[in-house]
Design an enzyme around this catalytic site. Structure first.
Site, short mmCIF file in Angstrom:
data_model
loop_
_atom_site.label_atom_id
_atom_site.label_comp_id
_atom_site.label_asym_id
_atom_site.label_seq_id
_atom_site.Cartn_x
_atom_site.Cartn_y
_atom_site.Cartn_z
NE ARG A 102 -3.82 0.62 1.97
CZ ARG A 102 -5.05 0.70 2.50
NH1 ARG A 102 -5.26 1.44 3.57
NH2 ARG A 102 -6.05 0.04 1.96
CG HIS A 129 -8.47 0.15 -2.73
ND1 HIS A 129 -7.71 -0.97 -2.39
CD2 HIS A 129 -9.08 0.55 -1.57
CE1 HIS A 129 -7.86 -1.20 -1.10
NE2 HIS A 129 -8.68 -0.32 -0.58
CD GLN A 132 -12.98 -1.87 -0.46
OE1 GLN A 132 -12.21 -1.81 0.49
NE2 GLN A 132 -14.21 -2.35 -0.35
CG ASP A 220 -13.47 6.57 -1.12
OD1 ASP A 220 -13.48 6.41 0.12
OD2 ASP A 220 -12.43 6.51 -1.80
CB CYS A 260 -14.02 1.26 0.15
SG CYS A 260 -13.44 2.96 0.31
NE ARG A 288 -10.32 -5.13 0.75
CZ ARG A 288 -9.55 -4.14 1.20
NH1 ARG A 288 -10.08 -3.09 1.77
NH2 ARG A 288 -8.23 -4.18 1.04
N1 NVA Z 1 -9.88 6.86 -1.31
C1 NVA Z 1 -9.52 6.40 0.01
C2 NVA Z 1 -9.77 4.94 0.14
C3 NVA Z 1 -9.46 4.36 1.50
C4 NVA Z 1 -9.67 2.87 1.58
C5 NVA Z 1 -8.06 6.72 0.28
O1 NVA Z 1 -7.24 6.53 -0.64
O2 NVA Z 1 -7.74 7.18 1.37
N1 CP Z 2 -11.17 -0.01 2.60
C1 CP Z 2 -9.90 -0.12 3.02
O1 CP Z 2 -8.97 -0.35 2.23
O2 CP Z 2 -9.73 0.04 4.36
P1 CP Z 2 -8.36 0.23 5.14
O3 CP Z 2 -7.80 1.57 4.72
O4 CP Z 2 -8.75 0.19 6.58
O5 CP Z 2 -7.42 -0.88 4.76
#
Ligand code: NVA
Ligand code: CP
Length: 302
Positions: A102, A129, A132, A220, A260, A288
């Protein structure tokens, strides 16, 4: 060797295959049937951003598959002190059987795959993502019985979630309708991809228009990880891009709501709508685990 760098790289058949495997792993899990498909394998999990769901579901998933997962924070790795990704990739390839990462730049994930010699799974970048959205597809298919022909709607920022939702749902035959402010549209590469699906993709800056006849509505956060400094300006830009009771009135009866998570109640979604659809949203979070186990088996299995 199979990677999951972005859904753009996977065919509809590969995506459907993983969803089928995810359903069967979920059934094993519910029935308490052991499924040690990655016995003795180790996954490294590199995190350069926070996570609740991704970290816990990957770690638990590896354990349930008979393998082991290592949490590697970039605050502790030498990568956080500037060791090049090319070197990190080659070193970790000598120890591990797969890497989940990540991070911010999609290029870093692509570089890991280019220089390493083990499967790489994208656990979120600024661009996409994919894990997800595989869970999202599994959840919608579970609730609606199919994906093809559904009207999928996304309201809000044209961010990593929007990019992956557009690609995943179009590939599996859904109509995709998104509403976002003009300055916050999805990535140009994704918009170019939608041209392969004439009549299946609509983009507007009017949420009501996008939600009309929807079978499932996604949203989101307005400010993603790394955009904390833009919070105030984004709150202005996204005012009106909220999933609320009025928006759901123009959707199909029985329209699902998906998020998500983490969610910001009162911003992109009202508390009322969130709680009314909480079962669907937490099914999505649960999936997930199952969807990612399927990805791990596909990428790291024998
Ligand atoms: N768009 C959000 C998704 C988190 C799972 C982010 O990148 O923070
Ligand atoms: N939706 C998701 O990816 O959650 P986290 O940021 O908690 O991993």
């Amino acid at each position: 060797m199979k990677h999951l760098l972005k859904l753009l790289d996977w065919s509809a058949e590969e995506i459907t295959g993983v969803l089928d495997l995810a359903d069967s792993l979920k059934a094993d899990n519910k029935a308490g049937r052991p499924h040690p498909l990655l016995q003795g394998k180790t996954l490294g999990m590199i995190f350069e951003k926070s996570s609740t769901r991704t970290r816990v579901s990957f770690e638990t998933g590896m354990y349930q598959l008979g393998g082991h997962a290592l949490f590697l924070s970039s605050r502790d790795l030498q990568i956080g002190r500037g060791e090049p990704v090319q070197d990190t990739a080659r070193v970790l390839s000598r120890y591990l059987d797969g890497i989940m990462i990540r991070t911010f730049a999609q290029q870093e994930v692509e570089d890991l795959a280019r220089y390493g010699s083990i499967p790489i799974v994208n656990g979120l970048t600024d661009f996409c993502h994919p894990c997800q959205v595989l869970a999202d597809l599994q959840t919608v298919r579970e609730h609606k019985g199919h994906i093809a022909g559904l009207n999928m709607c996304y309201i809000g920022d044209g961010n990593n979630m929007a990019n992956s939702l557009i690609v995943g749902f179009l590939k599996l035959g859904a109509h995709v309708s998104i509403a976002c402010p003009e300055a916050y549209q999805p990535d140009a590469q994704v918009l170019a991809f939608t041209e392969q699906y004439p009549g299946m993709f609509r983009m507007t800056d009017k949420p009501m228009e996008a939600a009309e006849g929807a079978d499932v509505i996604f949203t989101d956060v307005w400010a993603s990880m790394g955009q904390e400094g833009e919070k105030a300006i984004r709150e202005q830009a996204f005012r009106g891009y909220q999933v609320n009771a009025a928006l759901l009135k123009v959707a199909h009866e029985g329209c699902m709501v998906q998020h998500c998570l983490p969610a910001h109640r009162g911003e992109e979604i009202t508390d009322e709508v969130f709680e009314a659809h909480a079962d669907e949203i937490f099914d999505e979070a649960e999936n997930r685990l199952h969807a990612q186990k399927a990805v791990l088996v596909k990428c790291m299995g024998n």
